[in-house]
Design an enzyme around this catalytic site. Sequence first.
Site, PDB file in Angstrom:
ATOM      1  N   CYS A  77       0.851  -1.185   0.000  1.00  0.00           N
ATOM      2  CA  CYS A  77       0.000   0.000   0.000  1.00  0.00           C
ATOM      3  C   CYS A  77       0.892   1.242   0.000  1.00  0.00           C
ATOM      4  O   CYS A  77       1.805   1.342   0.826  1.00  0.00           O
ATOM      5  CB  CYS A  77      -0.905  -0.003   1.229  1.00  0.00           C
ATOM      6  SG  CYS A  77      -1.872   1.516   1.406  1.00  0.00           S
TER       7      CYS A  77
ATOM      8  N   ASP B 240      -0.374  -5.778   0.315  1.00  0.00           N
ATOM      9  CA  ASP B 240      -1.651  -6.051  -0.341  1.00  0.00           C
ATOM     10  C   ASP B 240      -1.496  -7.340  -1.132  1.00  0.00           C
ATOM     11  O   ASP B 240      -0.454  -7.572  -1.747  1.00  0.00           O
ATOM     12  CB  ASP B 240      -2.036  -4.915  -1.300  1.00  0.00           C
ATOM     13  CG  ASP B 240      -2.623  -3.713  -0.589  1.00  0.00           C
ATOM     14  OD1 ASP B 240      -3.370  -3.913   0.388  1.00  0.00           O
ATOM     15  OD2 ASP B 240      -2.346  -2.580  -1.016  1.00  0.00           O
TER      16      ASP B 240
ATOM     17  N   LEU C  72       1.407 -14.037 -24.952  1.00  0.00           N
ATOM     18  CA  LEU C  72       2.261 -13.817 -23.788  1.00  0.00           C
ATOM     19  C   LEU C  72       2.847 -15.136 -23.283  1.00  0.00           C
ATOM     20  O   LEU C  72       2.133 -16.135 -23.158  1.00  0.00           O
ATOM     21  CB  LEU C  72       1.457 -13.164 -22.662  1.00  0.00           C
ATOM     22  CG  LEU C  72       0.965 -11.748 -22.932  1.00  0.00           C
ATOM     23  CD1 LEU C  72      -0.126 -11.367 -21.946  1.00  0.00           C
ATOM     24  CD2 LEU C  72       2.120 -10.771 -22.871  1.00  0.00           C
ATOM     25  N   GLU C  73       4.128 -15.120 -22.971  1.00  0.00           N
ATOM     26  CA  GLU C  73       4.813 -16.296 -22.431  1.00  0.00           C
ATOM     27  C   GLU C  73       4.637 -16.289 -20.916  1.00  0.00           C
ATOM     28  O   GLU C  73       4.826 -15.262 -20.261  1.00  0.00           O
ATOM     29  CB  GLU C  73       6.294 -16.240 -22.829  1.00  0.00           C
ATOM     30  CG  GLU C  73       7.053 -17.525 -22.580  1.00  0.00           C
ATOM     31  CD  GLU C  73       7.636 -17.593 -21.190  1.00  0.00           C
ATOM     32  OE1 GLU C  73       7.702 -18.711 -20.646  1.00  0.00           O
ATOM     33  OE2 GLU C  73       8.003 -16.549 -20.630  1.00  0.00           O
ATOM     34  N   LEU C  74       4.257 -17.429 -20.346  1.00  0.00           N
ATOM     35  CA  LEU C  74       3.816 -17.486 -18.953  1.00  0.00           C
ATOM     36  C   LEU C  74       4.921 -17.252 -17.921  1.00  0.00           C
ATOM     37  O   LEU C  74       4.701 -16.553 -16.936  1.00  0.00           O
ATOM     38  CB  LEU C  74       3.122 -18.823 -18.685  1.00  0.00           C
ATOM     39  CG  LEU C  74       1.855 -19.063 -19.513  1.00  0.00           C
ATOM     40  CD1 LEU C  74       1.288 -20.436 -19.218  1.00  0.00           C
ATOM     41  CD2 LEU C  74       0.824 -17.977 -19.263  1.00  0.00           C
TER      42      LEU C  74
ATOM     43  N   HIS D 197      -4.042   0.055  -5.851  1.00  0.00           N
ATOM     44  CA  HIS D 197      -4.769  -0.996  -6.567  1.00  0.00           C
ATOM     45  C   HIS D 197      -5.064  -0.562  -8.001  1.00  0.00           C
ATOM     46  O   HIS D 197      -4.896  -1.331  -8.948  1.00  0.00           O
ATOM     47  CB  HIS D 197      -6.084  -1.323  -5.862  1.00  0.00           C
ATOM     48  CG  HIS D 197      -5.911  -1.837  -4.472  1.00  0.00           C
ATOM     49  ND1 HIS D 197      -6.981  -2.012  -3.622  1.00  0.00           N
ATOM     50  CD2 HIS D 197      -4.818  -2.217  -3.774  1.00  0.00           C
ATOM     51  CE1 HIS D 197      -6.554  -2.478  -2.466  1.00  0.00           C
ATOM     52  NE2 HIS D 197      -5.240  -2.603  -2.531  1.00  0.00           N
ATOM     53  N   GLU D 198      -5.506   0.672  -8.136  1.00  0.00           N
ATOM     54  CA  GLU D 198      -5.886   1.184  -9.455  1.00  0.00           C
ATOM     55  C   GLU D 198      -4.672   1.296 -10.378  1.00  0.00           C
ATOM     56  O   GLU D 198      -4.742   0.968 -11.562  1.00  0.00           O
ATOM     57  CB  GLU D 198      -6.562   2.553  -9.301  1.00  0.00           C
ATOM     58  CG  GLU D 198      -7.849   2.525  -8.497  1.00  0.00           C
ATOM     59  CD  GLU D 198      -7.645   2.466  -6.973  1.00  0.00           C
ATOM     60  OE1 GLU D 198      -8.647   2.255  -6.270  1.00  0.00           O
ATOM     61  OE2 GLU D 198      -6.501   2.624  -6.481  1.00  0.00           O
TER      62      GLU D 198
END
Length: 135
Positions: A48, A55, A70-72, A89-90
């Site tokens: 946070c 968080d 996308l490669e994992l 968070h945003e």
Amino acid sequence: MTISEKSNESELYGERFISDAEIVCFPNPSPNRTYEISIELPEFTCQCPFSGYPDFAIIRLLYQPGEKVLELKSMKLYVNSFRNRKISHEEVANKMLDDFVAAANPSWMQLEADFNPRGNVHTVVRVSHGLKNNC
């Protein structure tokens, strides 16, 4: 080298992999077909920016790839790079979406950051890019 000697090193190999993380893509094996890829990353952590408290969230990514996928493993390392970052968070959701879109240029992408409740508050942030096509 013993485990205790390794723990005294300035940067452990996992930390080095995370700090060097880049989002990697590979060619879409079916670029002429509309399909969706769903990825869940259940162990996301950041801090946070106001309290410094940790968080925790589940990051859910749903996308329709364009020319690249996308490669994992690179995604895992990229997501882990947020672990010690003080970020809202945003901002997490928007930053991740921007970075994944920049790397993969999908037809459509949605990212959901579902944060664990803290202080009796549960936050879910959803962001998207592009227009979703029917599969």
